[in-house]
Design an enzyme around this catalytic site. Sequence first.
Site, mmCIF file in Angstrom:
data_model
loop_
_atom_site.group_PDB
_atom_site.id
_atom_site.type_symbol
_atom_site.label_atom_id
_atom_site.label_comp_id
_atom_site.label_asym_id
_atom_site.label_seq_id
_atom_site.Cartn_x
_atom_site.Cartn_y
_atom_site.Cartn_z
ATOM 1 N N PHE A 1 35.471 44.845 43.198
ATOM 2 C CA PHE A 1 36.054 44.642 41.868
ATOM 3 C C PHE A 1 35.634 43.251 41.409
ATOM 4 O O PHE A 1 36.256 42.252 41.781
ATOM 5 C CB PHE A 1 37.574 44.729 42.062
ATOM 6 C CG PHE A 1 38.406 44.860 40.831
ATOM 7 C CD1 PHE A 1 38.638 46.101 40.266
ATOM 8 C CD2 PHE A 1 39.015 43.752 40.266
ATOM 9 C CE1 PHE A 1 39.462 46.237 39.146
ATOM 10 C CE2 PHE A 1 39.823 43.869 39.139
ATOM 11 C CZ PHE A 1 40.052 45.123 38.592
ATOM 12 N N GLU B 1 35.633 34.724 38.259
ATOM 13 C CA GLU B 1 34.464 33.835 38.237
ATOM 14 C C GLU B 1 34.902 32.437 38.686
ATOM 15 O O GLU B 1 36.104 32.164 38.737
ATOM 16 C CB GLU B 1 33.861 33.799 36.822
ATOM 17 C CG GLU B 1 33.396 35.185 36.395
ATOM 18 C CD GLU B 1 32.580 35.177 35.113
ATOM 19 O OE1 GLU B 1 32.383 34.097 34.521
ATOM 20 O OE2 GLU B 1 32.147 36.269 34.722
ATOM 21 N N GLU C 1 44.646 39.323 43.401
ATOM 22 C CA GLU C 1 45.113 40.349 42.456
ATOM 23 C C GLU C 1 46.301 39.847 41.622
ATOM 24 O O GLU C 1 47.232 40.591 41.303
ATOM 25 C CB GLU C 1 45.389 41.669 43.170
ATOM 26 C CG GLU C 1 44.076 42.201 43.754
ATOM 27 C CD GLU C 1 44.043 43.670 44.080
ATOM 28 O OE1 GLU C 1 44.837 44.426 43.504
ATOM 29 O OE2 GLU C 1 43.186 44.045 44.896
HETATM 30 N N1 CAA Z 1 47.730 47.153 30.918
HETATM 31 C C1 CAA Z 1 46.978 47.461 29.829
HETATM 32 N N2 CAA Z 1 46.655 46.535 28.902
HETATM 33 C C2 CAA Z 1 47.104 45.284 29.077
HETATM 34 C C3 CAA Z 1 47.878 44.903 30.191
HETATM 35 C C4 CAA Z 1 48.195 45.907 31.125
HETATM 36 N N3 CAA Z 1 48.923 45.622 32.199
HETATM 37 N N4 CAA Z 1 48.156 43.595 30.102
HETATM 38 C C5 CAA Z 1 47.589 43.148 28.973
HETATM 39 N N5 CAA Z 1 46.954 44.176 28.345
HETATM 40 C C6 CAA Z 1 46.238 44.135 27.088
HETATM 41 C C7 CAA Z 1 47.163 43.639 25.982
HETATM 42 O O1 CAA Z 1 47.902 44.717 25.417
HETATM 43 C C8 CAA Z 1 46.201 43.032 25.012
HETATM 44 O O2 CAA Z 1 45.578 44.064 24.272
HETATM 45 P P1 CAA Z 1 45.284 43.904 22.685
HETATM 46 O O3 CAA Z 1 44.451 42.693 22.525
HETATM 47 O O4 CAA Z 1 44.591 45.170 22.339
HETATM 48 O O5 CAA Z 1 46.609 43.761 22.029
HETATM 49 C C9 CAA Z 1 45.134 42.448 25.906
HETATM 50 O O6 CAA Z 1 45.220 43.154 27.150
HETATM 51 C C10 CAA Z 1 45.308 40.986 26.153
HETATM 52 O O7 CAA Z 1 46.602 40.782 26.643
HETATM 53 P P2 CAA Z 1 47.231 39.343 26.832
HETATM 54 O O8 CAA Z 1 47.113 38.598 25.555
HETATM 55 O O9 CAA Z 1 48.584 39.500 27.438
HETATM 56 O O10 CAA Z 1 46.204 38.705 27.888
HETATM 57 P P3 CAA Z 1 46.212 37.295 28.579
HETATM 58 O O11 CAA Z 1 44.839 36.749 28.519
HETATM 59 O O12 CAA Z 1 47.329 36.451 28.079
HETATM 60 O O13 CAA Z 1 46.446 37.652 30.125
HETATM 61 C C11 CAA Z 1 47.484 38.199 32.149
HETATM 62 C C12 CAA Z 1 47.422 38.413 30.634
HETATM 63 C C13 CAA Z 1 48.525 39.210 32.630
HETATM 64 C C14 CAA Z 1 47.925 36.811 32.528
HETATM 65 C C15 CAA Z 1 46.102 38.505 32.789
HETATM 66 O O14 CAA Z 1 45.163 37.560 32.417
HETATM 67 C C16 CAA Z 1 46.128 38.581 34.306
HETATM 68 O O15 CAA Z 1 46.581 39.582 34.875
HETATM 69 N N6 CAA Z 1 45.606 37.544 35.000
HETATM 70 C C17 CAA Z 1 45.442 37.591 36.443
HETATM 71 C C18 CAA Z 1 44.087 38.165 36.805
HETATM 72 C C19 CAA Z 1 44.023 38.673 38.192
HETATM 73 O O16 CAA Z 1 44.937 39.325 38.689
HETATM 74 N N7 CAA Z 1 42.908 38.408 38.852
HETATM 75 C C20 CAA Z 1 42.675 38.899 40.159
HETATM 76 C C21 CAA Z 1 41.284 39.421 40.224
HETATM 77 S S1 CAA Z 1 40.915 40.647 41.392
HETATM 78 C C22 CAA Z 1 40.991 39.904 42.910
HETATM 79 O O17 CAA Z 1 41.923 39.304 43.234
HETATM 80 C C23 CAA Z 1 39.831 39.991 43.832
HETATM 81 C C24 CAA Z 1 39.825 41.039 44.822
HETATM 82 O O18 CAA Z 1 38.765 41.473 45.185
HETATM 83 C C25 CAA Z 1 41.043 41.521 45.536
#
Ligand code: CAA
Length: 383
Positions: free
Chosen positions: A123, A127, A363
């Site tokens: 996934f 970055e 995550e």
């Molecule tokens: N489901 C569907 N859509 C969603 C959503 C959800 N849970 N959360 C937000 N959205 C949508 C919103 O409705 C919005 O849509 P519109 O523009 O159409 O209205 C859009 O996404 C943007 O939403 P936000 O303004 O709330 O977005 P944001 O930039 O403020 O961020 C956040 C929200 C929840 C903080 C998000 O950035 C986040 O989850 N950050 C953490 C990222 C993360 O978990 N990274 C881990 C990466 S994977 C990993 O760890 C590596 C691995 O290999 C295991």
Amino acid sequence: MQLELTEEQRLIQRTAREFAERRLAPHAAARDRDGQFPVEELRELGQLGLLGVNVPDEYGGAEAGVIAYALAMQELARVDASVAVAVSVTNMVAELIAAVGTPAQRTAHVRRLVSGEALCGAFALSEPQAGSDPSAMRTLAERVDGGYVLRGTKQWITSGDRAGVLVVWAMTDVSAGHKGITAFLVKGGAPGLTVGRLEEKMGLHGSSTAQLVLDGVAVTDDDVLGGVGGGFRLAMMALDGGRIGIASQALGIARGALEAACRYASEREQFGVTLWKHQAIGNMLADAATWLDAGYLLTMRAAALKQSGQPFSDQAAMAKLYATEKAGAICDIALQVHGGYGYTTDFPVERAYRDVRVTRIYEGTSEIQRLVIARSLLGRASK
Ligand code: CAA
């Protein structure tokens, strides 16, 4: 919420437990010591259906649902958290493609993932400068005839160097913010895709964590997953489900550590009394058992909601926040109960203590889970 497990859920749980005891337990400590990636183990997990627990049968999955998936993750993580995280990301990627992929994408990728033929999924969202805030990503998808060329660097990619199928997020329109992000399907070993570095981590030594460099990776229009500009929403959707997986991983690690602590506290005597009968020790173990159960219930609630098609984003965030924070505390207690022995590699709690730490980070950090919960809470209150 139904607390009783169905026969099918019990079967998946038993299958994962038996595999973990028989195949993972004997070499888990050695894999951790030597940093060995579990290639054979993942292939066998594919044959058992555990790489696609919640993936429809028509694409080769077990179609056993989210609760069964959470149970399987707990059983695997109880014995080997490194195997569990590769399994978790593979399930997440397979589910995502099965849910939003085109028929051709499902045919090309899902069966390979869940069978273990592709070994595992990755996934590729984060970055170097865009972890908690993925919309700040800089990887570019430059439009060319019939497709795109991807250029950029991805960071912290679990199994990134091993995965046969990767979902890679890139900017197709930099002026559109998160609405300019698109998800692409990329095969492992694609020309232009190289491993920048493999991280040397505190724990999860049997799992690889790669920096990936995309230097002109060519993808076609058919490799766009879920529509141009729809990538951010897809990532959020997938992470909601992924958080149930990581909560389950943390619960499994903590359960293994607590069991070890209970064993030790029942065998060892100090001051002429079995360890657990000292109130100071018994109380710690009682608290740990209570936190573990509470984390389990929160996680099962999120899984049940997802399984029944209801919104579960907040509940998944609460489950991940609570289960991972408490799992850290439980592993700390388990180590403390072992005294000096717990600080050595002779006892499994030392590995659990290191492995569990990252569950509060990947995550979505605990801080991000709190942000998701607070936004939802205040949004509801102001209606
Ligand atoms: N489901 C569907 N859509 C969603 C959503 C959800 N849970 N959360 C937000 N959205 C949508 C919103 O409705 C919005 O849509 P519109 O523009 O159409 O209205 C859009 O996404 C943007 O939403 P936000 O303004 O709330 O977005 P944001 O930039 O403020 O961020 C956040 C929200 C929840 C903080 C998000 O950035 C986040 O989850 N950050 C953490 C990222 C993360 O978990 N990274 C881990 C990466 S994977 C990993 O760890 C590596 C691995 O290999 C295991």
